[in-house]
Design an enzyme around this catalytic site. Structure first.
Site, PDB file in Angstrom:
ATOM      1  N   ASP A  44      33.548  51.144  39.734  1.00 46.87           N
ATOM      2  CA  ASP A  44      33.767  49.908  38.495  1.00 46.87           C
ATOM      3  C   ASP A  44      33.022  50.035  37.506  1.00 46.87           C
ATOM      4  O   ASP A  44      32.401  49.835  36.129  1.00 46.87           O
ATOM      5  CB  ASP A  44      33.905  48.979  38.739  1.00 46.87           C
ATOM      6  CG  ASP A  44      34.764  48.349  39.653  1.00 46.87           C
ATOM      7  OD1 ASP A  44      35.400  47.552  40.280  1.00 46.87           O
ATOM      8  OD2 ASP A  44      35.924  49.132  41.005  1.00 46.87           O
ATOM      9  N   TYR A  47      33.489  53.039  35.699  1.00 46.73           N
ATOM     10  CA  TYR A  47      34.875  52.758  33.789  1.00 46.73           C
ATOM     11  C   TYR A  47      34.000  52.051  32.999  1.00 46.73           C
ATOM     12  O   TYR A  47      33.950  52.245  31.943  1.00 46.73           O
ATOM     13  CB  TYR A  47      35.986  52.009  35.106  1.00 46.73           C
ATOM     14  CG  TYR A  47      36.604  51.361  34.255  1.00 46.73           C
ATOM     15  CD1 TYR A  47      36.616  50.643  33.546  1.00 46.73           C
ATOM     16  CD2 TYR A  47      37.606  52.370  34.216  1.00 46.73           C
ATOM     17  CE1 TYR A  47      37.383  50.925  32.689  1.00 46.73           C
ATOM     18  CE2 TYR A  47      39.028  52.219  32.747  1.00 46.73           C
ATOM     19  CZ  TYR A  47      38.939  51.619  32.721  1.00 46.73           C
ATOM     20  OH  TYR A  47      40.153  51.071  31.298  1.00 46.73           O
ATOM     21  N   GLU A 124      31.030  29.308  39.591  1.00 41.10           N
ATOM     22  CA  GLU A 124      31.176  29.823  40.244  1.00 41.10           C
ATOM     23  C   GLU A 124      31.232  30.804  40.640  1.00 41.10           C
ATOM     24  O   GLU A 124      30.856  31.721  39.593  1.00 41.10           O
ATOM     25  CB  GLU A 124      33.024  30.108  39.901  1.00 41.10           C
ATOM     26  CG  GLU A 124      33.911  28.353  39.708  1.00 41.10           C
ATOM     27  CD  GLU A 124      34.654  28.442  38.203  1.00 41.10           C
ATOM     28  OE1 GLU A 124      35.576  29.209  38.915  1.00 41.10           O
ATOM     29  OE2 GLU A 124      35.671  27.592  38.169  1.00 41.10           O
ATOM     30  N   LYS A 126      32.117  34.927  41.580  1.00 38.26           N
ATOM     31  CA  LYS A 126      33.614  36.071  40.543  1.00 38.26           C
ATOM     32  C   LYS A 126      33.790  37.193  42.063  1.00 38.26           C
ATOM     33  O   LYS A 126      32.818  37.471  42.621  1.00 38.26           O
ATOM     34  CB  LYS A 126      33.188  36.442  39.532  1.00 38.26           C
ATOM     35  CG  LYS A 126      34.114  37.693  39.014  1.00 38.26           C
ATOM     36  CD  LYS A 126      33.564  37.883  38.085  1.00 38.26           C
ATOM     37  CE  LYS A 126      34.806  38.804  37.055  1.00 38.26           C
ATOM     38  NZ  LYS A 126      35.770  39.322  37.687  1.00 38.26           N
ATOM     39  N   ARG A 147      48.736  40.062  37.585  1.00 35.58           N
ATOM     40  CA  ARG A 147      48.408  39.837  35.658  1.00 35.58           C
ATOM     41  C   ARG A 147      49.251  41.195  35.176  1.00 35.58           C
ATOM     42  O   ARG A 147      49.465  40.470  34.216  1.00 35.58           O
ATOM     43  CB  ARG A 147      46.714  40.148  35.887  1.00 35.58           C
ATOM     44  CG  ARG A 147      46.592  39.840  34.202  1.00 35.58           C
ATOM     45  CD  ARG A 147      44.915  39.791  34.507  1.00 35.58           C
ATOM     46  NE  ARG A 147      44.350  40.382  34.461  1.00 35.58           N
ATOM     47  CZ  ARG A 147      42.954  39.992  34.618  1.00 35.58           C
ATOM     48  NH1 ARG A 147      42.649  38.890  34.569  1.00 35.58           N
ATOM     49  NH2 ARG A 147      41.877  40.529  35.252  1.00 35.58           N
ATOM     50  N   LYS A 300      31.921  27.890  32.907  1.00 31.78           N
ATOM     51  CA  LYS A 300      32.663  28.092  32.207  1.00 31.78           C
ATOM     52  C   LYS A 300      31.816  26.740  32.102  1.00 31.78           C
ATOM     53  O   LYS A 300      31.346  26.205  32.125  1.00 31.78           O
ATOM     54  CB  LYS A 300      34.095  27.038  33.053  1.00 31.78           C
ATOM     55  CG  LYS A 300      34.222  28.869  33.468  1.00 31.78           C
ATOM     56  CD  LYS A 300      35.675  28.145  34.452  1.00 31.78           C
ATOM     57  CE  LYS A 300      36.460  29.270  35.310  1.00 31.78           C
ATOM     58  NZ  LYS A 300      37.665  29.200  35.991  1.00 31.78           N
ATOM     59  N   LYS A 324      27.568  39.454  35.416  1.00 27.20           N
ATOM     60  CA  LYS A 324      27.962  39.878  36.310  1.00 27.20           C
ATOM     61  C   LYS A 324      26.748  40.887  37.338  1.00 27.20           C
ATOM     62  O   LYS A 324      25.504  40.644  36.389  1.00 27.20           O
ATOM     63  CB  LYS A 324      28.902  41.818  35.943  1.00 27.20           C
ATOM     64  CG  LYS A 324      30.162  42.064  35.103  1.00 27.20           C
ATOM     65  CD  LYS A 324      30.791  41.166  36.347  1.00 27.20           C
ATOM     66  CE  LYS A 324      32.280  41.994  37.081  1.00 27.20           C
ATOM     67  NZ  LYS A 324      32.777  43.045  35.629  1.00 27.20           N
ATOM     68  N   CYS A 421      14.440  73.774  66.125  1.00 26.03           N
ATOM     69  CA  CYS A 421      14.335  74.791  67.042  1.00 26.03           C
ATOM     70  C   CYS A 421      15.154  76.170  67.048  1.00 26.03           C
ATOM     71  O   CYS A 421      14.649  76.570  67.577  1.00 26.03           O
ATOM     72  CB  CYS A 421      14.077  73.922  68.592  1.00 26.03           C
ATOM     73  SG  CYS A 421      15.881  73.794  68.746  1.00 26.03           S
ATOM     74  N   CYS A 442      13.181  70.937  72.014  1.00 28.82           N
ATOM     75  CA  CYS A 442      13.837  70.574  70.363  1.00 28.82           C
ATOM     76  C   CYS A 442      11.561  69.302  69.428  1.00 28.82           C
ATOM     77  O   CYS A 442      12.836  68.810  70.611  1.00 28.82           O
ATOM     78  CB  CYS A 442      15.217  70.934  70.007  1.00 28.82           C
ATOM     79  SG  CYS A 442      14.873  70.012  68.262  1.00 28.82           S
TER      80      CYS A 442
HETATM   81  N1  5U1 Z   1      35.572  32.534  39.109  1.00 33.13           N
HETATM   82  C1  5U1 Z   1      36.781  32.600  38.740  1.00 33.13           C
HETATM   83  N2  5U1 Z   1      36.970  34.111  38.278  1.00 33.13           N
HETATM   84  N3  5U1 Z   1      37.863  33.918  37.444  1.00 33.13           N
HETATM   85  C2  5U1 Z   1      38.233  34.462  36.608  1.00 33.13           C
HETATM   86  N4  5U1 Z   1      36.642  31.587  37.694  1.00 33.13           N
HETATM   87  C3  5U1 Z   1      38.255  32.166  36.750  1.00 33.13           C
HETATM   88  N5  5U1 Z   1      38.237  32.442  35.597  1.00 33.13           N
HETATM   89  C4  5U1 Z   1      39.051  32.972  34.937  1.00 33.13           C
HETATM   90  C5  5U1 Z   1      38.739  34.722  35.933  1.00 33.13           C
HETATM   91  C6  5U1 Z   1      39.896  36.120  34.440  1.00 33.13           C
HETATM   92  O1  5U1 Z   1      39.721  33.015  33.666  1.00 33.13           O
HETATM   93  C7  5U1 Z   1      39.649  31.702  33.535  1.00 33.13           C
HETATM   94  C8  5U1 Z   1      38.571  31.578  32.439  1.00 33.13           C
HETATM   95  C9  5U1 Z   1      41.000  31.685  32.432  1.00 33.13           C
END
Ligand code: 5U1
Length: 706
Positions: A44, A47, A124, A126, A147, A300, A324, A421, A442
């Protein structure tokens, strides 16, 4: 052969339209491999690097940007085999940040726009899995979708229904309609067990848990998905009708929990920039101990009213960021492959790498395990390889970026003679390891045998590290473990008098150290039989097997005389290990080393004078009050060594395992206990402190005397 432009060298301001087009194509290919095929070609981090390069070029040349550029869509395209689903509310992606400065900028932006409302955040972990939307109508799961490109995903309802963590029916005060978003992922233990089975049966081995989750969820046959250890955590409500929702992100998550939907337990409300920084640091520290992969934290703004005021850009919410962690996978060049010879002669290929910073450390070597692994990876010298390092785990080569080859790469040739050896290397049918047949002529095998002999769980002779042993073997002062006991201060003094080149000077043994080493050797002369058997380094005889043998045989002579058939009568002794034991004691050189180790110096000039303490009688008579229970020891104990605690528990009839499972009776956690402690907490397994263990042992008069 090489279709790649020199992407490492592209300066965004000087990039040509040709560079731009080539970069776009490469990213599309990598994106397809990742999102559609679930088989990434590069880590990743690589990328992300190329993606950011493309963004930079597009900033310099907006006239080149087309709607099909990888930057102009949120995720991948929906696969053909699943029914497309249009999300009622798009599944947003989230803006990434990578540094403390970017975090400060986010916090400052929020403060500027929201004032004091921006002080409270919901933080939170990730999770590194696959985002899904799950719809509940009147409390019943009616549809689940991936998604896809954010607007249109794939219908994976049948597969998501097989995930036990996802409720099919909500409980509590649920809304008429609920669209919950979250991550499907594969826990690390499930991933490891899956791959172990796949390797044994020749099935599909996954590169990492994220891939395993994606591959499992996108199975057309839900019965296959049902066999995969997937799980789910919710993190957002995309849409709800017919219920008053709480006014903060945190309370909404608690509300989801009340409906029976799993939410990550590490979610927390934090205050201000400092709170965000502390949460990030805490998660980074906890990361290696978790049973699932996380690649950062999501931060958030907690108030939903404030979130609504800020709204979204074209692609991401303004009120959240994903901060990250430094990547655990990186690309680097394979410079060479060396072959190391171990104690039992096993020849292990070791990759020498262009040093690369990965998982928080600079890595320049990684094990390649054996010849089969080299074939499996089809690795070639000069290749760009994916190096993976997670936590304290030994770095691994996770794969090869095959598309980066330019034709100059050279195959790895496995040697037929020992690099140390010159003896022949043999591979026994059915065994993964190739072995040097030189035995103790050896130097590599001799060095490793000595290091094993002196190690803590064997004879426990402190002070003999790699360097001293290498010097002593190199100077021909030691030809077998028995020679340790006839070393004089003068033998060590040779090293003192001849420091030689600056590199050798680093190995210089001082007079005080020499005296200490001699004292440590002397102090090791009285040893329980099980530790002596273990110290001999017989193939497949680990500590537990050595104890098993020592409990059964009153003397070493009895064990040495035992035929394989007799040994196989003992519990846990199979045909292979019985044969290894008998072969070892039949070998004249080994018999001579043992004779010298046990000979009294007053009777034999070269005798080591080791006295064996029999454990058989003591064990035979002891009651086994802990029979049927299984303990796991983790962390550092201060009043007794780990192997001592293990032996004492075994003496009471308990089994002592190396990993925590549902069958574990209790985990004994010492200082700095890590992932095993976390796993025990997760599985609700009783945790004993060192004090608790001592109390338990004391009940049977087994606590060590202080
Ligand atoms: N823990 C967490 N992962 N995550 C990914 N919260 C969270 N919220 C996301 C995403 C894509 O999107 C919301 C902010 C809508």
């Amino acid at each position: 052969m090489n279709t790649m432009p020199r992407l490492d060298a592209v300066d965004p301001q000087r990039a040509s339209a040709e560079d731009y087009a080539a970069l776009t194509q490469v990213l599309e290919r990598y994106g397809r491999a990742y999102y559609v095929d679930d088989a990434p070609l590069v880590p990743d981090s690589e990328y992300d690097r190329l993606y950011h390069l493309l963004e930079d070029i597009e900033r310099c040349h907006p006239e080149w940007v087309t709607p099909s550029s990888p930057t102009q869509r949120v995720g991948g395209t929906a696969a053909q085999a699943f029914t497309p689903v249009t999300h009622r509310v798009p599944l947003m992606s989230i803006g990434d940040i990578f540094s403390g400065e970017e975090l400060e900028a986010f916090s400052a932006r929020m403060l500027e726009q929201l004032g004091s409302e921006a002080l409270e955040y919901c933080a939170e972990p990730k999770l590194d899995g696959l985002a899904v939307s799950i719809i509940y109508e009147n409390g019943i799961l009616t549809r689940a979708a991936t998604r896809g490109d954010g607007k249109v995903g794939e219908d994976v309802t049948a597969n998501v229904r097989t995930i036990k963590a996802v409720p099919l029916k909500l409980r509590g005060n649920f809304p008429q309609l609920l669209d919950v978003r979250g991550e499907v992922y594969m826990p690390r233990d499930g991933f490891a067990a899956w791959n172990e089975r796949a390797r044994a049966s020749g099935g599909k081995v996954f590169v990492n848990p994220r891939n395993a989750a994606a591959g499992s969820l996108r199975q057309l046959n839900p019965q296959i998905t049902a066999q995969r250890p997937l799980t789910f955590n919710a993190y957002y409500i995309g849409w709800a009708e017919g219920a008053e929702l709480p006014g903060t992100q945190y309370d909404r998550l608690q509300y989801l929990k009340s409906l029976g939907i799993p939410v990550n337990p590490l979610v927390k409300v934090v205050k201000g920039l400092q709170g965000l920084q502390e949460y990030y640091a805490a998660m980074q520290q906890q990361r290696p101990t978790l049973n699932y992969d996380i690649d950062g934290v999501v931060l958030k703004v907690n108030s939903i009213r404030a979130q609504e005021r800020l709204g979204f850009t074209a692609k991401v919410p303004r009120w959240a960021v994903a901060y990250k962690f430094p990547p655990e996978e990186m690309l680097t060049k394979l410079l060479a492959v060396d072959f190391q010879v171990g104690r039992t002669g096993a020849v292990t290929p070791v990759a020498r790498l262009q040093p690369v910073y990965v998982g928080g450390a600079t890595v320049s070597n990684a094990t390649l395990h054996n010849e089969d692994e080299i074939r499996r990876l089809d690795i070639r010298i000069g290749d760009q390889v994916i190096v993976r390092r997670a936590g304290d785990v030994i770095p691994q080569i996770a794969g090869v970026a095959v598309d980066r080859r330019d034709g100059t790469e050279q195959p790895v040739v496995f040697p037929t003679v020992c690099p140390e050896c010159g003896s022949a290397i043999e591979r026994v049918a059915g065994e993964a390891a190739a072995r040097c047949t030189g035995g103790l002529i050896c130097p590599a095998q001799l060095r490793q045998s000595i290091l094993h002999f002196v190690s803590r769980d064997a004879m426990d002779i402190e002070g003999f590290g790699d360097r001293i042993v290498e010097e002593l073997v190199g100077a021909r002062k030691i030809h077998s473990p028995a020679d340790l006991y006839t070393l004089s201060k003068d033998d060590l003094a040779v090293l003192m008098l001849d420091p030689g080149t600056p590199e050798r000077r680093a190995r210089f043994v001082g007079a005080v150290t020499a005296a200490k080493l001699i004292r440590n050797i002397e102090n090791s002369r009285q040893v329980p039989l099980n530790r002596f058997i273990y110290a001999l380094g017989i193939r497949e005889v680990g500590q537990a097997m050595a104890l098993n043998l020592a409990q059964h045989y009153a003397s070493l002579n009895d064990l040495m005389a035992a035929a394989p058939g007799e040994l196989m009568q003992l519990p846990d002794v199979g045909e292979c290990v019985a044969q290894h034991i008998a072969d070892f004691f039949k070998e004249p050189h080994n018999r001579e080393v043992i004779r010298r180790l046990l000979a009294k110096p007053e009777e034999d000039l070269f005798g080591a004078g080791i006295e064996l303490i029999s454990v058989a009688a003591e064990y035979a008579s002891a009651e086994k009050p802990l029979e049927g229970s299984t303990y796991v020891l983790t962390g550092t104990l201060s009043s007794l060594k780990r192997h001592e605690a293990k032996a004492l528990l075994q003496q009471l009839g308990a089994a002592v395992a190396g990993s925590v499972s549902k069958k574990t009776t209790a985990v004994v956690a010492g200082e700095a206990a890590g992932s095993k402690l976390a796993k025990a907490q997760e599985l609700n397994i009783p945790i004993l402190s060192e004090d608790d263990l001592l109390k338990l042992l004391a009940q049977y008069d087994l606590a060590p005397k202080t």
